[in-house]
Enzyme design. Structure first.
Site, PDB file in Angstrom:
ATOM      1  CG  ASP A  13      -4.633  53.271  45.293  1.00  0.00           C
ATOM      2  OD1 ASP A  13      -4.128  52.204  45.362  1.00  0.00           O
ATOM      3  OD2 ASP A  13      -4.200  54.463  44.962  1.00  0.00           O
ATOM      4  CE  LYS A 204       7.698  53.081  46.938  1.00  0.00           C
ATOM      5  NZ  LYS A 204       6.684  53.824  46.550  1.00  0.00           N
TER       6      LYS A 204
END
Length: 349
Positions: A13, A204
């Protein structure tokens, strides 16, 4: 003078969303060759090859359905053929596959090729931490930059405004990459702190897994804010320990830092799958198949790599939030123990 040829190595994606931007810019800017190759891991979709579907319908129906790619983006199933003529290589594959891909294309690239990594994750090297851009650069002998930011692929493909950060030591190369990738809705800041930018992008995802655990067991936004704050503190501490170059607080205020951390802890796939993990008790592998079309989740894998690195250095106790994510994902610790980690974090002692 001929325009620089671009190859996108990867077509999930995020790779497809970047292909939409890069293809559009390459078609309009004279400094780039309009034909952009995109390496696609060949799959069978309803009896047709994915590359054929992309090249016929200009759409990656598996990983980015509903978004048309520019017609000058050409899907290629052979990574060597896709990359061989490229002046600029954009790497955007799951980090656990990058070594094999580099082995395949090594020796087949232009001598003056440059690369940029959009890959989030870290590897363990003989001296501890090994960044993905370093792995690629050493394998292929090319200069590497990185791009990290608050960039959820579907929103980038929808052309919703966002920012991102390029880390590049060479100012001229940084500006070239900015020209290739910037649009009015995808704004780029270039910094020379390559390692800090990349570490932000890797860590993260791990913190977002913790945020997903909190959502899965019914804790609220106050708890998630604590996860973000404590996670950011551990990210900064980790960068200061392991970055070979300078680590300035200002870099953590760029899109690659706190902005990416916030958006990932609220909207990213790591948070979403971790929430389902906490609620259903299904394995990460099963949820990847069910929720991500088989794409690999980066956060748990990064937690595993970090555990190995920190254990080797005798620093496991310095990063309790990171290690709590590891224990839940890999050692069968109950998700509720993650909350106890927050309650007993050294920050509160």
């Amino acid at each position: 003078m001929a325009g620089k040829k671009v190859c996108i190595v990867g077509s999930g994606d995020w790779g497809s969303a970047i292909a939409k931007i890069v293809g559009g810019n390459a078609a309009q800017l004279a400094q780039f060759d309009p034909r952009v190759t995109m390496w696609v891991f060949e799959e069978d979709i309803g009896g047709k090859k994915l590359t054929e579907i992309i090249n016929t319908h200009q759409e990656n129906v598996k990983y980015l359905p509903g978004h048309k790619l520019p017609p000058n983006v050409v899907a290629v199933p052979d990574v060597v053929k896709a990359a061989a003529d490229a002046d600029i290589l954009i790497f955007v594959v799951p980090h656990q596959f990058i070594g094999k891909i580099c082995d395949e294309i090594k020796g087949h690239l232009k001598a003056n090729a440059i690369g940029i990594s959009l890959i989030k994750g870290v590897n363990e090297g003989p001296k501890g931490l090994k960044l993905i851009s370093e792995v690629i650069g050493e394998h292929l002998g090319i200069p590497m930059s990185v791009l990290m930011g608050a960039n959820i692929a579907s929103e980038v493909a929808d052309e919703k405004f966002c920012e991102t950060t390029i880390g590049c030591k060479d100012q001229a190369q940084g500006q070239l990459l900015k020209q290739l990738m910037q649009t009015p809705n995808f704004r780029i800041v270039v910094t020379q702190e390559v390692n800090t930018v990349e570490i932000c992008g890797a860590l993260k995802d791990l913190v977002a897994v913790g945020a997903g655990f909190c959502d899965g067991i019914g804790f609220g936004d106050n708890t998630k804010a604590a996860v973000i704050r404590l996670g950011l503190m551990e990210m900064i501490a980790f960068a200061k320990l392991f970055c070979s170059g300078p680590v300035s607080p200002a870099t953590f205020l760029e899109s690659c830092g706190v902005a990416d951390l916030i958006t990932t802890c609220y909207g990213g796939r790591n948070r979403k799958v971790a929430e389902a993990f906490a609620r259903t008790g299904k394995s990460i592998e099963q949820l990847e198949k069910e929720m991500l079309n088989g794409q690999k989740l980066q956060g748990p894998e990064t937690a595993r790599e970090l555990h190995s690195i920190l254990q080797h250095k005798g620093l496991v106790d310095w990063f309790p939030l990171f290690m709590a994510v590891y224990k839940v994902c890999y050692q069968g610790q109950p998700v509720g123990e993650f909350i106890r980690c927050l309650q007993n974090h050294p920050e509160h002692m």
